[in-house]
Design a protein around this motif. Structure first.
Motif, mmCIF file in Angstrom:
data_model
loop_
_atom_site.group_PDB
_atom_site.id
_atom_site.type_symbol
_atom_site.label_atom_id
_atom_site.label_comp_id
_atom_site.label_asym_id
_atom_site.label_seq_id
_atom_site.Cartn_x
_atom_site.Cartn_y
_atom_site.Cartn_z
ATOM 1 N N VAL A 75 0.550 10.258 -15.618
ATOM 2 C CA VAL A 75 0.882 8.862 -15.882
ATOM 3 C C VAL A 75 -0.349 8.030 -15.512
ATOM 4 C CG1 VAL A 75 1.898 8.506 -13.573
ATOM 5 C CG2 VAL A 75 2.550 7.001 -15.446
ATOM 6 N N ALA A 76 -0.606 6.979 -16.273
ATOM 7 C CA ALA A 76 -1.759 6.122 -15.988
ATOM 8 C C ALA A 76 -1.285 4.704 -15.676
ATOM 9 C CB ALA A 76 -2.719 6.103 -17.176
ATOM 10 N N PHE A 77 -1.813 4.138 -14.601
ATOM 11 C CA PHE A 77 -1.513 2.744 -14.266
ATOM 12 C C PHE A 77 -2.565 2.244 -13.279
ATOM 13 C CE2 PHE A 77 0.696 5.396 -11.202
ATOM 14 C CZ PHE A 77 0.570 4.745 -9.983
ATOM 15 N N SER A 78 -2.749 0.919 -13.261
ATOM 16 C CA SER A 78 -3.688 0.325 -12.306
ATOM 17 C C SER A 78 -2.883 -0.204 -11.125
ATOM 18 C CB SER A 78 -4.483 -0.796 -12.967
ATOM 19 O OG SER A 78 -3.721 -1.977 -12.963
ATOM 20 N N LEU A 79 -3.600 -0.627 -10.084
ATOM 21 C CA LEU A 79 -2.927 -1.139 -8.892
ATOM 22 C C LEU A 79 -3.035 -2.663 -8.804
ATOM 23 C CD1 LEU A 79 -4.075 1.583 -6.342
ATOM 24 C CD2 LEU A 79 -1.859 1.369 -7.471
#
Length: 357
Positions: free
Chosen positions: A57-61
């Motif tokens: 899964v890809a996501f930024s913070l």
């Protein structure tokens, strides 16, 4: 863990496509674990997940609520995305929202202090927050705990290590940030700023006596929370040239603190620094040392030989992951030795026995 209906085996490595994150992901799969691989870059994490036969899964913070949604259902997040000055706080807050245990492999004093400030929130959420589950700071934290047991009324603690494993890109970037902030020690229970290479002394870390200098290492925070000893310093060996360069850096470290200078150096690191390969890691053990003294001048010294720092980060972080997959400790902020035990380092592959004299 309280009111968290997660499958105990579902957990995440964030920053899985970085140098150390990828090493940990590969080792986890070899152990039969199936971590959810995550990071900012969809292409990089999906490519690695496909190779390892696990999910990604890809996501930024940038948004804690979105990050919490992305980690929802994971019982543990192991954050491997440094510099942790940028990633630890948003990920800790996301873990508090999602009721997921938070682990990372930082050595940054500010991150350890942040974790302790969140103790009550973690306790209420029923989650463990335990940064520093790699070479920073498992071996030195266990040495600190063992010395406290050996000399309960210790007032001064010196810790250190002799390691030749070189830098990964993330560690190099963190070191540049650290130089800009100068030295740190703990005095009378408080963290105080001092010049780089503030103190010089000769130490036998376990491989012969060497000249050594103080560095702003994570134990300035963690060893205090583990032991309560009020005065703490951390040392590494250094050649005369290295010590002279550290002292010289005191004169221009304000320049190093300017954002564009930092960005310039970090961009250079990204292009030129590669972490050590497996063959190199296998030939580089680390010697860890500690010394506790009390008000009467009584002294206890501890030494242990461990695997190379990166190898220990792999086995150490996964040992803590496995512990949390099997145990349900009370929520709160922990150090590695307090979460598991001072024997943790001795149980890791390639570690010798801790010698206390």
């Amino acid at each position: 863990m309280t009111d968290n209906n997660t499958h105990p085996a579902r957990w995440m490595i964030y920053g899985a496509n970085g140098y150390t994150g990828e090493l940990i992901a590969r080792a986890a799969v070899k152990q039969g674990l199936r971590p959810l691989l995550a990071g900012r870059s969809p292409e990089k994490v999906q490519k690695l997940a496909q190779e390892l036969g696990t999910d990604a899964v890809a996501f930024s913070l940038d948004n804690a609520t979105q990050a919490a949604a992305a980690i929802n259902g994971c019982s543990i997040v192991l954050n491997c995305a440094g510099p942790f000055s940028a990633t630890a706080e948003p990920m800790m807050k996301a873990c508090l929202q999602a009721k997921s245990h938070y682990l990372d492999i930082t050595g940054e004093i500010a991150v350890f202090e942040l974790a302790q400030s969140l103790h009550q929130q973690a306790k209420t959420a029923g989650i463990v927050i335990c940064p520093g589950v790699g070479f920073d700071v498992i071996p030195t934290d266990c040495v600190a705990a063992a010395l406290k047991a050996a000399l309960p009324d210790a007032t001064h603690l010196a810790l250190g290590f002799d390691s030749r494993s070189g830098f990964s890109p993330g560690t190099a970037k963190t070191s540049v940030e650290g130089l800009a902030q100068g030295g740190k020690i703990r005095r009378d229970g408080k963290i105080v700023s001092v010049p780089l290479a503030y103190k010089i002394r000769r130490i036998d870390f376990g491989d012969g006596e060497k000249e050594a200098m103080t560095i702003p290492w994570g134990d300035v925070s963690t060893a205090y929370h583990t032991t309560g000893i009020p005065d703490i310093e951390v040392f590494i060996p250094g050649s005369p040239a290295m010590i002279a360069n550290a002292k010289r850096a005191n004169y221009f470290r304000r320049l190093l603190g300017i954002r564009w200078v930092q960005n310039l150096i970090k961009a250079r690191i990204e292009k030129t620094v590669k972490g050590p390969d497996e063959a190199k890691r296998a030939t580089m053990p680390t010697y860890v040392w500690g010394e506790a003294t009390n008000a009467r001048g009584e002294r206890k010294t501890a030494r242990i030989r461990t695997a190379n720092g990166y190898s220990l980060t792999i086995t150490g972080s996964l040992a803590v992951v496995n512990y949390l997959l099997q145990q349900q400790p009370e929520g709160g902020a922990y150090t590695p030795a307090r979460l598991i035990s001072p024997e943790l380092v001795s149980q890791l592959p390639e570690s010798g026995e801790m010698q206390i004299s």
